[in-house]
Structures are given as C-alpha cells and as structure tokens.
Design a protein around this motif. Structure first.
Motif, PDB file in Angstrom:
ATOM      1  N   ILE A   1       0.836  -1.197   0.000  1.00 23.29           N
ATOM      2  CA  ILE A   1       0.000   0.000   0.000  1.00 23.29           C
ATOM      3  C   ILE A   1       0.874   1.250   0.000  1.00 23.29           C
ATOM      4  O   ILE A   1       1.831   1.346   0.768  1.00 23.29           O
ATOM      5  CB  ILE A   1      -0.919   0.006   1.240  1.00 23.29           C
ATOM      6  N   ILE A   2       0.552   2.180  -0.886  1.00 25.09           N
ATOM      7  CA  ILE A   2       1.162   3.516  -0.834  1.00 25.09           C
ATOM      8  C   ILE A   2      -0.001   4.478  -0.645  1.00 25.09           C
ATOM      9  O   ILE A   2      -0.916   4.521  -1.468  1.00 25.09           O
ATOM     10  CB  ILE A   2       1.948   3.840  -2.115  1.00 25.09           C
ATOM     11  N   PHE A   3       0.013   5.196   0.452  1.00 25.99           N
ATOM     12  CA  PHE A   3      -1.161   5.978   0.842  1.00 25.99           C
ATOM     13  C   PHE A   3      -0.781   7.432   1.062  1.00 25.99           C
ATOM     14  O   PHE A   3       0.170   7.722   1.775  1.00 25.99           O
ATOM     15  CB  PHE A   3      -1.757   5.422   2.140  1.00 25.99           C
ATOM     16  N   GLY A   4      -1.558   8.345   0.495  1.00 26.62           N
ATOM     17  CA  GLY A   4      -1.373   9.744   0.853  1.00 26.62           C
ATOM     18  C   GLY A   4      -1.686  10.696  -0.280  1.00 26.62           C
ATOM     19  O   GLY A   4      -1.804  10.308  -1.449  1.00 26.62           O
ATOM     20  N   ARG A   5      -1.812  11.952   0.096  1.00 23.39           N
ATOM     21  CA  ARG A   5      -2.149  13.001  -0.864  1.00 23.39           C
ATOM     22  C   ARG A   5      -1.048  13.126  -1.916  1.00 23.39           C
ATOM     23  O   ARG A   5       0.097  13.367  -1.579  1.00 23.39           O
ATOM     24  CB  ARG A   5      -2.310  14.332  -0.137  1.00 23.39           C
TER      25      ARG A   5
ATOM     26  N   GLN B   1      -8.937  -4.460  12.153  1.00 25.97           N
ATOM     27  CA  GLN B   1      -9.167  -3.562  11.015  1.00 25.97           C
ATOM     28  C   GLN B   1     -10.644  -3.222  10.887  1.00 25.97           C
ATOM     29  O   GLN B   1     -11.007  -2.079  10.586  1.00 25.97           O
ATOM     30  CB  GLN B   1      -8.672  -4.209   9.710  1.00 25.97           C
TER      31      GLN B   1
ATOM     32  N   LYS C   1     -11.556  -0.654  13.562  1.00 28.08           N
ATOM     33  CA  LYS C   1     -10.966   0.656  13.260  1.00 28.08           C
ATOM     34  C   LYS C   1     -11.799   1.354  12.182  1.00 28.08           C
ATOM     35  O   LYS C   1     -12.068   2.558  12.269  1.00 28.08           O
ATOM     36  CB  LYS C   1      -9.520   0.461  12.772  1.00 28.08           C
TER      37      LYS C   1
ATOM     38  N   GLU D   1      -9.675  11.887   3.482  1.00 29.78           N
ATOM     39  CA  GLU D   1      -8.510  11.078   3.856  1.00 29.78           C
ATOM     40  C   GLU D   1      -8.890  10.063   4.935  1.00 29.78           C
ATOM     41  O   GLU D   1      -8.515   8.880   4.847  1.00 29.78           O
ATOM     42  CB  GLU D   1      -7.409  12.010   4.371  1.00 29.78           C
TER      43      GLU D   1
ATOM     44  N   ILE E   1      -8.721   5.962   4.733  1.00 32.84           N
ATOM     45  CA  ILE E   1      -8.061   5.085   5.705  1.00 32.84           C
ATOM     46  C   ILE E   1      -9.041   3.992   6.150  1.00 32.84           C
ATOM     47  O   ILE E   1      -8.701   2.803   6.192  1.00 32.84           O
ATOM     48  CB  ILE E   1      -7.573   5.903   6.928  1.00 32.84           C
TER      49      ILE E   1
ATOM     50  N   THR F   1      -9.700   1.430   3.437  1.00 36.32           N
ATOM     51  CA  THR F   1      -8.547   0.535   3.302  1.00 36.32           C
ATOM     52  C   THR F   1      -8.539  -0.508   4.414  1.00 36.32           C
ATOM     53  O   THR F   1      -8.328  -1.704   4.160  1.00 36.32           O
ATOM     54  CB  THR F   1      -7.242   1.360   3.325  1.00 36.32           C
TER      55      THR F   1
END
Lengths: 380, 380
Positions: free
Chosen positions: A11-15, A214, A217, A239, A243, A246
């Motif tokens: 996983i690559i996560f972010g703005r 998970q 959460k 965002e 999360i 995911t």
C-alpha cells in the motif's frame, strides 16, 4: 483458533501518491501499461494526469474505458482482447469498484484464457495474472485491497463473485485527492459500502484477530467521519474515509462478508442498482437478523457507533442498529427497499440467487432463501 | 498526513500451519529449498518435521545451520556460497530472529552478489532476492514480517541495520505450536522484544493509522498475556503472543523503531548480549526520555498497560512506564544495564555507535550520543 490467512497488497497511501504510478508499474516489470478507467474519471482530468505521469517515466500506455457501473462479462472479454492486441504487460486501474473489478476480470482472462464465467467462485484461477497497480477513486469498494472481483453475467442477470488470492493487486496507490472530484452522494454511498464491509467482516465466521482489529478501526472512523462528510467533504475527512475503506478492505478480503453483500450482489445483478446505495437499505435489517448469533460482537459495534458504554449486550447491539438507521435517514440516503427496486414480485428470485452467493457462507447466522426474503420484506 | 507505505508478507497463521511450508515453497516456484535453522530447533525436532513436509511434496532440500544468536557477516557469506553450490531456488527460514535474519542476509548476497556490508542502511538492494518462506519459532523478533535484517559486522563489532522492502519475506507461516519447545525465559524475552517494537513504532515520527492500530493491539495483547505466559505458557497464551508479535511486526516494519532499538543493536554488536534481554533494561528509560515529546501517545500506552482511565496525560504516561518496570521485575527479568554488560567504560562507544543506527532517525525526541549515554546511565 483455526488456521487463518491474511494477505493484502503493498500500500502507498497519501495526498499526491498518484505520482508513484509509473514507478510502481516499472518496478513490476511493466513497459506498456493498460490503463482501465471510466468516462467520469477522464472528464474529471485524472486519466490525463495519470497519462502524464506514465509518459514522464518513458512508459507507453494504452487506454480502455468501456466500463459501466456493475461491470459486465462482455466488457471483460473485450478488455482482455484489447490487452492482448496492444501487447500490454501491466494493468493500471483508476476508478471506483467498477473499473477496478473490470480490470481484475480482464487480468484473469488475459492471464488464464477462456471466459470470465470459468472462474466464478473461490480459488479457480490457476495461472499467474498480469501485474496490477490500482488507484481507487472512491473510499468504499475496497477492490484495490481485496481478493474479490464482482462481474455481472449479462445472460443470467446475476453478479458472479470471483475470489482468489491472485486477485489482490500487487500495489494499491491510495490518493485521497482523487476523491475531491467525486459527486457528494457517491462519496457517502461508498462510505456506507465500506461500513458494511467492516460490519460484515467483523461478525464473519472466519474473522481473525488480524481482520477484527481492522474492521473495528473502520467502524470507528466511519462513524465519526460520515456525518462530517455529509456536511462538508473536506480533504482531511476524505482522507479519513480512505483510511477506513482501506482498513475495511483488509478485513473483508480476508474474513469475507455476509448476507447484506449476498443480497446486494443479487439485487445489483438483476436491477443494475448502484452497489453503494443498497447497504443503507439492507444493512440494518441484516444486522437485526444476525444480532442474536453474534451478540458480543454486535454489542461492540453498537458501543463504537453510539459512543456509549452499555451494560447489556442486546441493548448495545440494537442501539447501534438504530444509530445507523438514524444516520442514514439524516443523510437523506435511501432506506427502504421499495425505493431501489420496481416491485416486490422479483424478491423471491433475488433471494434464491443470493442464497448461492459465496458471501453468505460466512454470515454468522445461516440463512435460507426464505430467511433472506424475510429480511427483504422487513426492509421493503 | 505524509505519504506513507504499508507492506507486509502474505501470512498463514495457526496451529499446525507448518504443514503448508512445502506448498508455499512450490507456489513461489521453488524446487530445491535451502532450509536455514539452528541446532536448538533441530534438537527440538522441528527441522526434521519440516524435512518430512518438504519430502512428502517431492521437494529436495539442503540444510544450513551455521547460525548463532546475533548472526554474523561471516555466516551470511558462507550461507550464500552454500545456496549457490547447492543450486537452491527458495529460502525457508525456521527459527527465531537469528536464523531469519541470517536467511535474509544470505538471500541478499545470493541475489545481489558482493558482501553483506555493501547493503548496510536503507534501500540499497537493487536486484531481486530468492523467494523466502519464513517460519518463526519465537513470538518476538518480527523478522518474518519486517523489512529489516540485523547482521553483526564481526570486524567493527557492531550490528548493521539493513532495511529494504525486498526483505519482507513472500510468505510468513506462523505456527504457535513451534513455541511450545522454546525455553521459558526465551519466550518471555521475545515477548518483551515485541512489546518494544509495539511501543517504539507507535511513537515513531513516521507512524501511520495503518501501523498505529497494530502497535496498540500488540501492546494490549502483550500486557494481558505476558503475566500469564510467566505463570504457564499454555498454547492459547503462546498463540496470543504470536498474534501480538505479528501485529507489532506489521507496525515496526512500516513505522520503524527508536532509541531503545538503536541502543539494543549497538549493545548486541559489542557484547553479544541476547537481543530480547536488552529491552526490559532499556525500554522504560527510553520511554521516560521520550515521554514529553509524545505525551498523548505515551498516555494512550499507559492507559492500555494499566487498564485504567487517567485524566492527566503525564500521569498516565508515567504510570504505564512504572507498570512495565514492575512487570519486568515481577517476571525476574534483568532490569539494570550493569547486569548485561561487564563495565560501564564502553558505554560512550556504544552510544556513539547507536547514534548512527537507522532506528534512531524515527525516535520521537531527537537524541545525541550524550542523550543516549544519559539513558544508559539511568538504566545502569
């Protein structure tokens, strides 16, 4: 505890994470990616943004967008031909659940031949798939995380559930900025889909400590973020929903789902309704049906949703379901089945089909098609 | 939120999961696995159990066990030669952190050539590694989950930290039954190592929502299970510790660690002390050093450890540290540094080396070597 498996993509996560798409495709050995997306994403400018990223890294690409909501067997077949004709070597999906599931279907047929129908069910894919890099544009479907693909069989008018570890994409690039151009009602519908993933995976009979953490959460984040998203879908809120989606994807991919999704697939195959709009209608009724059989867990969900401590598990569980119904209602979401499907005469057929869906196998309370019909009637 | 990455192996978890080792090796294309283990595992019968599984699936194997606690550069070099000479095509590690880290070192040199020293630091491995299937025999090191390998440089007498996404094994098979033959003090030491992973990754400056949830889950489970493990390490307790160790591994592999591990590596390189015995000495002192800079998070840890609600974050954080010190003391674990190393005159050298360790980069409070020395003096 039974032997359990837990498998997720890198996983690559972010703005702004979209910028890594080309590097990821190259790391997987790709030189000519096939991009699968849809007209909405193209019109919002994201497809050309992706092309720019690919071109700047020296990659040639080909583009396929014959994808509709509830992607079809015919589109998968065309896409697999397209992949072969263009000599593509990696598949990049950009979009919501539909382009991502279509891309998985294309990968199956491209790597294994035959028709997509040959792979319906669990663990029927035996040869490797082309590498897959997925960029989700909704926070909900979880297809970028999961080992599931849902493809509509146009002749039988049903959704085929295909499950295989090989359907977990190699890399999921989750860039919440992609959600900023999504219509508001789709953001909310996707979040409810993610919530349904979280709830159903949590009470699944094959849930494990790796999936349960998970699921909870995701429930916690969505309970907090969904009302805020309804007011103003700011980037921090989007965002948070990403999360949660995911996390819910990690859970349901490995713990599977339940009666809500079995029915949702069946309804989607027959009436082409938007998958994300089904859960606000069905999830509370399914939770009520399951409550007694998974009372401790349903109570835990109730505590998180209501933010209160409860001494009585049954009260906590029911309070959670009511909290959800009130939320859906306050958000203006559909909450009666009659708002989604034309008339109730097809419900027995819908429920008979749903009773064969792979998702039903992990529902905490066994359900016959008559049980499912009772759920639909309660939700009517 | 910054762009963050989350990468873990495929996990197969549960009692008896060892039986899947051969199928996993074959699925990765392996025909001749190189098994890396150690004399302790062999004497406990696990190595021959693994051979039986491999043989029954028609796999030829070769076996390497020149591995000691704190595995060495020389052993990695021999192992890589062994891999090449035996024309092995997949590496199966069976053991604690030492055989697993040795196996990673062997995989690096087998796939990339040169000496293991060439790859010290972050992201210096550029060519693919042989496929790796790991079977941990302790619930602690997390090496079966993580992108870290720690190898001792025998000439410089220090532990090299090697970090690369390619060091995440393809498949981690976690079978808690393997822990039943482990000496009791090693089970406890490994659990404290896992606890240190959980705490340090939680307060790391690159922690993400994906790692934080795993860190806290691990803290919660270990706080409950460690006292029970001290009384009677039954299979359910060992299973819980394995779940916690796996969760902590997911966290620290992606969020890295802090000053406790930087010092532990330095002490281990210089004095060959058992890695798992360092943390009961150092972790409380490091937590005290970090408390002010990560007060909300340290308070969260304190709340979980003590099982109490606290209105004041500082009090909660300090109560957590005290709770840990009392626990370590009641378990009869080493809690003074003077019990581990011969004399204090080497501490400045230890701390200077630790100040260059990659783990220190993510400690929530920047630390000079003098700061580290003050921590060691507090723990002396």
């Amino acid at each position: 505890m039974q032997i359990t498996k837990f498998s997720i993509p890198e996983i690559i996560f972010g703005r702004g994470a979209l910028k890594y798409a080309a590097l990821c495709a190259k790391r997987l050995g790709g030189e000519k990616p096939m991009v699968v997306s849809d007209p909405g994403l193209r019109e919002a400018g994201w497809v050309s943004r992706l092309f720019d990223v690919l071109t700047s890294e020296g990659l040639q690409w080909c583009y396929y967008e014959d994808v509709v909501s509830n992607p079809r067997d015919t589109q998968v077949a065309h896409g697999a031909l397209f992949y072969a004709e263009h000599k593509a070597d990696v598949i990049i999906a950009l979009g919501g659940g539909s382009p991502m599931d279509a891309a998985k279907g294309i990968a199956i047929v491209a790597g294994n031949g035959g028709r997509i129908h040959d792979y319906e069910g669990a663990n029927r894919i035996h040869r490797p798939l082309p590498p897959m890099v997925f960029l989700p544009s909704t926070a909900g479907s979880g297809s970028d995380i999961s080992q599931f693909a849902i493809i509509t069989d146009t002749r039988r008018r049903l959704k085929m559930t295909i499950v295989s570890r090989t359907l977990v994409p190699n890399i999921s690039i989750i860039d919440p900025v992609l959600l900023t151009t999504k219509p508001h009602h789709l953001v909310l519908a996707a979040a409810v889909d993610a919530l349904a993933h979280a709830v159903e995976s949590y009470v699944s009979i094959i849930a494990s400590p790796f999936t349960e953490v998970q699921s909870l959460k995701a429930v916690e984040i969505i309970a907090k973020s969904l009302p805020r998203a309804a007011q103003e879908p700011s980037l921090p809120v989007l965002e948070s929903l990403s999360i949660a989606s995911t996390a819910a994807g990690m859970a349901f991919s490995n713990a599977s789902l339940g009666a809500d999704h079995a029915l949702a697939h069946s309804l989607g195959g027959m009436f082409d309704v938007l998958h994300g709009e089904v859960h606000s209608v069905l999830l509370p009724a399914v939770m009520r049906f399951n409550a007694e059989r998974a009372l401790t867990k349903m109570a835990q969900i109730g505590k998180i949703l209501t933010g209160k401590t409860w001494r009585n598990d049954r009260k906590a569980a029911l309070a959670g379901i009511e909290w959800l119904e009130n939320l859906f209602s306050s958000l203006g979401m559909k909450h009666r089945l009659r708002d989604l499907v034309p008339d109730s005469s097809h419900l027995p057929t819908v429920c008979r089909m749903a009773s064969h869906d792979a998702c039903l196998l992990t529902n905490p309370r066994p359900a016959t098609w008559e049980d499912l019909l009772a759920i639909c009637e309660e939700a009517w």
